[in-house]
Motif scaffolding. Structure first.
Motif, PDB file in Angstrom:
ATOM      1  N   GLU A 149      22.908  38.861  44.137  1.00 41.80           N
ATOM      2  CA  GLU A 149      23.471  39.495  45.333  1.00 41.80           C
ATOM      3  C   GLU A 149      24.295  40.710  44.934  1.00 41.80           C
ATOM      4  O   GLU A 149      25.152  40.633  44.056  1.00 41.80           O
ATOM      5  N   GLU A 150      24.039  41.825  45.603  1.00 42.25           N
ATOM      6  CA  GLU A 150      24.733  43.065  45.251  1.00 42.25           C
ATOM      7  C   GLU A 150      26.211  43.011  45.601  1.00 42.25           C
ATOM      8  O   GLU A 150      27.028  43.677  44.966  1.00 42.25           O
ATOM      9  N   ASP A 151      26.572  42.233  46.633  1.00 44.95           N
ATOM     10  CA  ASP A 151      27.963  42.181  47.077  1.00 44.95           C
ATOM     11  C   ASP A 151      28.750  41.043  46.432  1.00 44.95           C
ATOM     12  O   ASP A 151      29.892  40.794  46.841  1.00 44.95           O
ATOM     13  N   CYS A 152      28.162  40.353  45.463  1.00 44.12           N
ATOM     14  CA  CYS A 152      28.868  39.239  44.831  1.00 44.12           C
ATOM     15  C   CYS A 152      29.848  39.794  43.801  1.00 44.12           C
ATOM     16  O   CYS A 152      29.446  40.363  42.778  1.00 44.12           O
ATOM     17  N   LYS A 153      31.144  39.629  44.071  1.00 44.73           N
ATOM     18  CA  LYS A 153      32.170  40.129  43.151  1.00 44.73           C
ATOM     19  C   LYS A 153      32.277  39.259  41.904  1.00 44.73           C
ATOM     20  O   LYS A 153      32.709  39.751  40.863  1.00 44.73           O
ATOM     21  N   ARG A 154      31.914  38.012  42.027  1.00 45.54           N
ATOM     22  CA  ARG A 154      32.001  37.133  40.849  1.00 45.54           C
ATOM     23  C   ARG A 154      30.950  37.510  39.812  1.00 45.54           C
ATOM     24  O   ARG A 154      31.261  37.670  38.624  1.00 45.54           O
ATOM     25  N   CYS A 155      29.695  37.648  40.237  1.00 44.85           N
ATOM     26  CA  CYS A 155      28.608  37.941  39.306  1.00 44.85           C
ATOM     27  C   CYS A 155      28.468  39.425  39.030  1.00 44.85           C
ATOM     28  O   CYS A 155      27.981  39.813  37.968  1.00 44.85           O
ATOM     29  N   GLY A 156      28.870  40.284  39.979  1.00 48.61           N
ATOM     30  CA  GLY A 156      28.767  41.725  39.763  1.00 48.61           C
ATOM     31  C   GLY A 156      29.911  42.282  38.954  1.00 48.61           C
ATOM     32  O   GLY A 156      29.707  43.063  38.018  1.00 48.61           O
ATOM     33  N   ASN A 157      31.149  41.865  39.294  1.00 45.96           N
ATOM     34  CA  ASN A 157      32.334  42.350  38.587  1.00 45.96           C
ATOM     35  C   ASN A 157      32.850  41.358  37.554  1.00 45.96           C
ATOM     36  O   ASN A 157      33.863  41.629  36.903  1.00 45.96           O
ATOM     37  N   LEU A 158      32.193  40.209  37.438  1.00 50.21           N
ATOM     38  CA  LEU A 158      32.625  39.156  36.505  1.00 50.21           C
ATOM     39  C   LEU A 158      34.066  38.759  36.760  1.00 50.21           C
ATOM     40  O   LEU A 158      34.919  38.763  35.873  1.00 50.21           O
ATOM     41  N   ASP A 159      34.330  38.387  38.007  1.00 53.01           N
ATOM     42  CA  ASP A 159      35.656  37.955  38.424  1.00 53.01           C
ATOM     43  C   ASP A 159      35.577  36.459  38.724  1.00 53.01           C
ATOM     44  O   ASP A 159      34.980  36.032  39.722  1.00 53.01           O
ATOM     45  N   ALA A 160      36.187  35.649  37.869  1.00 47.24           N
ATOM     46  CA  ALA A 160      36.097  34.198  38.023  1.00 47.24           C
ATOM     47  C   ALA A 160      36.888  33.683  39.209  1.00 47.24           C
ATOM     48  O   ALA A 160      36.692  32.531  39.631  1.00 47.24           O
ATOM     49  N   ASN A 161      37.772  34.486  39.773  1.00 45.24           N
ATOM     50  CA  ASN A 161      38.564  34.043  40.921  1.00 45.24           C
ATOM     51  C   ASN A 161      37.822  34.190  42.247  1.00 45.24           C
ATOM     52  O   ASN A 161      38.336  33.764  43.283  1.00 45.24           O
TER      53      ASN A 161
END
Length: 265
Positions: A149-161
């Motif tokens: 998913e393009e809008d996934c901040k966890r997998c796109g920005n590697l943000d575990a929170n």
């Protein structure tokens, strides 16, 4: 007295016969023939060769010195080097054992363009970028991959929170049983991820069965089928589509209903 006398007469007669037989054998030359045969047999037997044990001494030669290029890998801390990672980002507070602020462990985790392209292609199928830290395991395929998913901040920005929007979340149990990736959700259960995200009351197959909404709607993962004493289906989507079913779950639901028609009453 009579018994002792009879015994002594018998022994004397026996000894006389023994001496007579020995004299007859000696006159015939039997003893000499036996001794000759024994000597021939003993000489014909091969003698066993006994190896003598000898202690072997090996020369110990020292190994050549290891070149600098093949030296053992050691961390900068063990080599006494101090590396400045720069100032930490605002809002992140992480301290070392000496009390100094250090860089977060996941600050340097960035996807390469090749991995990013592989992750984005996963929207049409299964994701292919494995990440044990930020990837969330799917209940069916059990792969800890980054979603597409393009809008996934966890997998796109590697943000575990941040949550992963490429995996489902059951509104009832919020457990790992309700975590499914896009491909497994569509192939195994015939549902679209966009519809599941919009439905805030979406329930996983475990909770649907537990609440009795549809007793034939079960989870068809290999773990759950083994707990039911059922054989895993494997790649059954091709057979399900050939028979006109939307997914593997619809195929199993129809088979269970035909097998146990009274369960729906």
């Amino acid at each position: 007295m009579g018994k002792l006398r009879a015994k002594s007469e018998y022994e004397s007669l026996r000894n006389a016969r023994i001496l007579e037989n020995q004299a007859r054998l000696a006159s015939l030359g039997v003893q000499k023939t036996i001794s000759d045969l024994r000597s021939i047999v003993s000489s014909a037997k091969p003698k066993k060769h006994v190896r003598k044990w000898q202690k072997k001494e090996y020369d110990i030669t020292p190994l050549p010195p290891t070149p600098a290029t093949n030296s053992l890998r050691r961390s900068n801390r063990l080599r006494g080097k101090v590396i400045d990672y720069g100032e930490p980002e605002e809002g992140s507070k992480s301290f070392s054992s000496q009390g100094k602020v250090k860089r977060p462990a996941n600050a340097s985790c960035q996807l390469s363009p090749q991995d990013s392209a592989r992750r984005c292609r996963g929207k049409e199928g299964r994701c292919s970028v494995y990440n044990p830290v930020f990837g969330i395991s799917c209940h069916f395929c059990r792969q800890k991959t980054l979603c597409a998913e393009e809008d996934c901040k966890r997998c796109g920005n590697l943000d575990a929170n941040q949550p992963c929007i490429g995996k489902t979340d059951c509104s009832v149990c919020h457990s790992s049983n309700g975590v499914l990736c896009r491909a497994c959700l569509k192939v195994r259960y015939g549902e679209e991820l966009e519809e599941v995200r919009e439905n805030k009351e979406w329930m996983c197959p475990h909770c649907i069965e537990e609440k009795g909404i549809n007793p034939y709607w079960i989870c068809n993962s290999s773990l759950c089928l083994k707990n039911r004493k059922m054989a895993p289906t494997g790649i059954a989507i091709y057979r399900a589509r050939e028979l006109g079913y939307k997914s593997v779950a619809h195929l199993l639901m129809d088979e269970l209903q035909r097998r146990n028609p009274l369960c729906n009453k």
